[in-house]
Design a protein around this motif. Structure first.
Motif, PDB file in Angstrom:
ATOM      1  N   THR A  30       0.825  -1.205   0.000  1.00  0.00           N
ATOM      2  CA  THR A  30       0.000   0.000   0.000  1.00  0.00           C
ATOM      3  C   THR A  30       0.865   1.263   0.000  1.00  0.00           C
ATOM      4  O   THR A  30       0.459   2.291  -0.544  1.00  0.00           O
ATOM      5  N   GLN A  31       2.055   1.188   0.583  1.00  0.00           N
ATOM      6  CA  GLN A  31       2.941   2.351   0.560  1.00  0.00           C
ATOM      7  C   GLN A  31       3.428   2.639  -0.861  1.00  0.00           C
ATOM      8  O   GLN A  31       3.650   3.788  -1.228  1.00  0.00           O
ATOM      9  N   ALA A  32       3.586   1.586  -1.653  1.00  0.00           N
ATOM     10  CA  ALA A  32       3.949   1.775  -3.057  1.00  0.00           C
ATOM     11  C   ALA A  32       2.793   2.393  -3.841  1.00  0.00           C
ATOM     12  O   ALA A  32       2.986   3.283  -4.680  1.00  0.00           O
ATOM     13  N   ILE A  33       1.581   1.933  -3.559  1.00  0.00           N
ATOM     14  CA  ILE A  33       0.398   2.462  -4.240  1.00  0.00           C
ATOM     15  C   ILE A  33       0.149   3.916  -3.866  1.00  0.00           C
ATOM     16  O   ILE A  33      -0.339   4.715  -4.679  1.00  0.00           O
ATOM     17  N   ALA A  34       0.511   4.293  -2.630  1.00  0.00           N
ATOM     18  CA  ALA A  34       0.221   5.634  -2.135  1.00  0.00           C
ATOM     19  C   ALA A  34       0.742   6.726  -3.056  1.00  0.00           C
ATOM     20  O   ALA A  34       0.053   7.718  -3.313  1.00  0.00           O
ATOM     21  N   ALA A  35       1.961   6.568  -3.558  1.00  0.00           N
ATOM     22  CA  ALA A  35       2.539   7.602  -4.425  1.00  0.00           C
ATOM     23  C   ALA A  35       1.687   7.805  -5.675  1.00  0.00           C
ATOM     24  O   ALA A  35       1.484   8.941  -6.128  1.00  0.00           O
ATOM     25  N   MET A  36       1.176   6.705  -6.235  1.00  0.00           N
ATOM     26  CA  MET A  36       0.346   6.792  -7.438  1.00  0.00           C
ATOM     27  C   MET A  36      -1.018   7.385  -7.121  1.00  0.00           C
ATOM     28  O   MET A  36      -1.555   8.215  -7.877  1.00  0.00           O
ATOM     29  N   ASP A  37      -1.618   6.967  -6.009  1.00  0.00           N
ATOM     30  CA  ASP A  37      -2.920   7.480  -5.609  1.00  0.00           C
ATOM     31  C   ASP A  37      -2.858   8.980  -5.342  1.00  0.00           C
ATOM     32  O   ASP A  37      -3.735   9.743  -5.774  1.00  0.00           O
ATOM     33  N   ILE A  38      -1.827   9.429  -4.648  1.00  0.00           N
ATOM     34  CA  ILE A  38      -1.685  10.854  -4.337  1.00  0.00           C
ATOM     35  C   ILE A  38      -1.472  11.657  -5.615  1.00  0.00           C
ATOM     36  O   ILE A  38      -1.994  12.766  -5.763  1.00  0.00           O
ATOM     37  N   ALA A  39      -0.735  11.087  -6.573  1.00  0.00           N
ATOM     38  CA  ALA A  39      -0.547  11.758  -7.862  1.00  0.00           C
ATOM     39  C   ALA A  39      -1.874  11.927  -8.597  1.00  0.00           C
ATOM     40  O   ALA A  39      -2.113  12.956  -9.244  1.00  0.00           O
ATOM     41  N   LEU A  40      -2.749  10.928  -8.493  1.00  0.00           N
ATOM     42  CA  LEU A  40      -4.058  11.027  -9.137  1.00  0.00           C
ATOM     43  C   LEU A  40      -4.913  12.125  -8.506  1.00  0.00           C
ATOM     44  O   LEU A  40      -5.608  12.873  -9.208  1.00  0.00           O
ATOM     45  N   TRP A  41      -4.870  12.244  -7.185  1.00  0.00           N
ATOM     46  CA  TRP A  41      -5.612  13.312  -6.515  1.00  0.00           C
ATOM     47  C   TRP A  41      -5.036  14.679  -6.855  1.00  0.00           C
ATOM     48  O   TRP A  41      -5.782  15.656  -7.037  1.00  0.00           O
ATOM     49  N   ASP A  42      -3.709  14.766  -6.935  1.00  0.00           N
ATOM     50  CA  ASP A  42      -3.075  16.020  -7.334  1.00  0.00           C
ATOM     51  C   ASP A  42      -3.529  16.414  -8.739  1.00  0.00           C
ATOM     52  O   ASP A  42      -3.855  17.575  -8.999  1.00  0.00           O
ATOM     53  N   MET A  43      -3.583  15.437  -9.652  1.00  0.00           N
ATOM     54  CA  MET A  43      -4.040  15.698 -11.013  1.00  0.00           C
ATOM     55  C   MET A  43      -5.491  16.159 -11.035  1.00  0.00           C
ATOM     56  O   MET A  43      -5.847  17.119 -11.741  1.00  0.00           O
ATOM     57  N   LYS A  44      -6.338  15.492 -10.258  1.00  0.00           N
ATOM     58  CA  LYS A  44      -7.761  15.856 -10.272  1.00  0.00           C
ATOM     59  C   LYS A  44      -7.966  17.282  -9.772  1.00  0.00           C
ATOM     60  O   LYS A  44      -8.754  18.050 -10.336  1.00  0.00           O
ATOM     61  N   ALA A  45      -7.249  17.648  -8.709  1.00  0.00           N
ATOM     62  CA  ALA A  45      -7.381  19.009  -8.177  1.00  0.00           C
ATOM     63  C   ALA A  45      -6.838  20.035  -9.163  1.00  0.00           C
ATOM     64  O   ALA A  45      -7.418  21.118  -9.337  1.00  0.00           O
ATOM     65  N   LYS A  46      -5.732  19.708  -9.832  1.00  0.00           N
ATOM     66  CA  LYS A  46      -5.183  20.626 -10.827  1.00  0.00           C
ATOM     67  C   LYS A  46      -6.132  20.771 -12.008  1.00  0.00           C
ATOM     68  O   LYS A  46      -6.288  21.872 -12.568  1.00  0.00           O
ATOM     69  N   ARG A  47      -6.779  19.689 -12.394  1.00  0.00           N
ATOM     70  CA  ARG A  47      -7.744  19.765 -13.495  1.00  0.00           C
ATOM     71  C   ARG A  47      -8.887  20.725 -13.132  1.00  0.00           C
ATOM     72  O   ARG A  47      -9.397  21.461 -13.981  1.00  0.00           O
TER      73      ARG A  47
END
Length: 387
Positions: free
Chosen positions: A118-135
């Protein structure tokens, strides 16, 4: 409906992930750091932090980045696991974050749905949220729905056991002058009387009203935690952190029921299920999830919803660059942990004023990866093709 390497194509599908880049960097600390786990011989002093970065780009040009981390061992393992499953992102609509999280965790479910996976997945999940907020052109806190634009902030990095008390006092005075809202110092030494004297010195310096907390880093047994916890009651602490083993939900519940001082724990847990045990057993007054450890923002929000329903306060662990936004979106007044360790990784800085940390108005997390972070990178991997 046609498939395009991920979600079935429908009218509501607005974009696709085209490119993923993972990077493993090692952030050196200015000096070795020790807490109670070092004094008990369970760990060596901390000298560096492994950072797993994830950068994403979609076919329509949306971008996002996130990170997770590991202290001491684990960084290369996180990178290896993320590398192995990162291809699962290609072709997915980046807006469908919860479904993507499930896809990623089941891709590697043979090694578990917590811990390193899950710690490996966290970096990808957080990047997706960052992208959604930037969009949406919104700070992440505003995308989630903020309850406040500033959050109470306390500092930990000045109170380690590797620092003599004179240095701790100097650091505490400087932090108060800088505008920090509280301080946390480490305890858990073999002789509890040494801990008590250090806490008394900090309390005398800062005054009776200034928020002070202590952190035993899981190194007390139940009788010691009870005795020292009672001895600390006159110090008017705003919490005692990790007095017992992180998985001892029953012991923490007994302690929380017996002491007037609030009990805080949760930072070492790596799943929603583990935090649920603390919540349902009334083990904590302050829950301390870490988005980088539990699997990212998607899982953190599940913990936050349960904690709010149970009436708990919240004080997420480390990574203020992420947790500031999540604290701003928590209904009950939380604390964010001020750690300046990660600042060299980013071009921007967070601001403190009147004991509180200000939520930046920049879109997403509000940070760009620095050239220094690039220089500390030791390995990288790309999946897909940059548009």
């Amino acid at each position: 409906m046609a498939m395009q390497g991920g979600l079935e194509t429908g009218e509501a599908t607005v974009d696709r992930i085209a490119w993923v880049k993972l990077s493993l960097a090692f952030l050196p600390l200015k000096r070795p750091i020790s807490d109670a786990k070092v004094l008990t011989g369970r760990q060596k002093p901390l000298t560096e932090v492994a950072i797993l970065f994830c950068e994403l780009e979609s076919r329509n040009g949306a971008k996002g980045h996130g990170f997770s981390y590991s202290k001491r061992a684990g960084g290369p393992g996180m990178f290896a696991h993320a590398k192995e499953i990162s291809g699962e992102l290609i072709g997915e609509d980046p807006n469908d974050i919860a479904r993507i999280w499930e896809k990623l965790v089941w891709a590697g479910a043979s090694v578990g749905r917590s811990g390193l996976a899950t710690q490996a997945i966290a970096a990808m999940d957080i990047a997706l949220w960052d992208m959604k907020a930037k969009r949406a052109n919104l700070p992440l806190a505003k995308l989630l729905g903020a309850h406040r634009d500033t959050v109470q902030a306390y500092n930990t990095s000045g109170g380690f056991l590797s620092s003599p008390i004179e240095e701790v006092l100097e650091s505490c005075a400087a932090l108060k002058e800088k505008g920090i809202g509280g301080v946390k110092i480490k305890v858990g030494q073999p002789d509890p009387m040494v801990d008590l004297k250090r806490v008394e010195a900090v309390r005398k310096l800062l005054g009776d009203a200034f928020p002070v907390a202590v952190d035993a880093n899981q190194q007390w047994d139940r009788p010691t935690a009870m005795r020292v916890g009672r001895a600390l009651e006159p110090m008017n602490l705003f919490w005692i952190e990790e007095p017992l083993d992180a998985y001892d939900a029953e012991g923490h519940a007994r302690l929380a029921a017996a002491l007037d001082t609030p009990v805080a724990t949760g930072e070492m847990l790596t799943s929603v299920a583990e935090h649920y045990e603390l919540i349902r057993n009334d083990s904590v007054d302050f829950i301390q999830p870490d988005a980088g450890r539990v699997g990212g923002i998607t899982q953190f929000l599940k913990i936050a919803a349960m904690a709010d329903f149970k009436g708990l306060k919240m004080a997420p662990h480390f990574a203020m660059e992420i947790h500031l936004h999540l604290c701003a979106a928590y209904p009950r007044e939380p604390w964010v942990e001020h750690f300046d360790w990660l600042e060299p990784l980013f071009d921007e800085r967070l601001e403190l004023k009147n004991g509180r940390m200000i939520v930046p108005n920049r879109p997403g997390l509000g940070f760009t990866i620095s050239e220094q972070a690039r220089a500390w990178t030791v390995d990288s991997h790309e999946a897909g093709r940059r548009p």
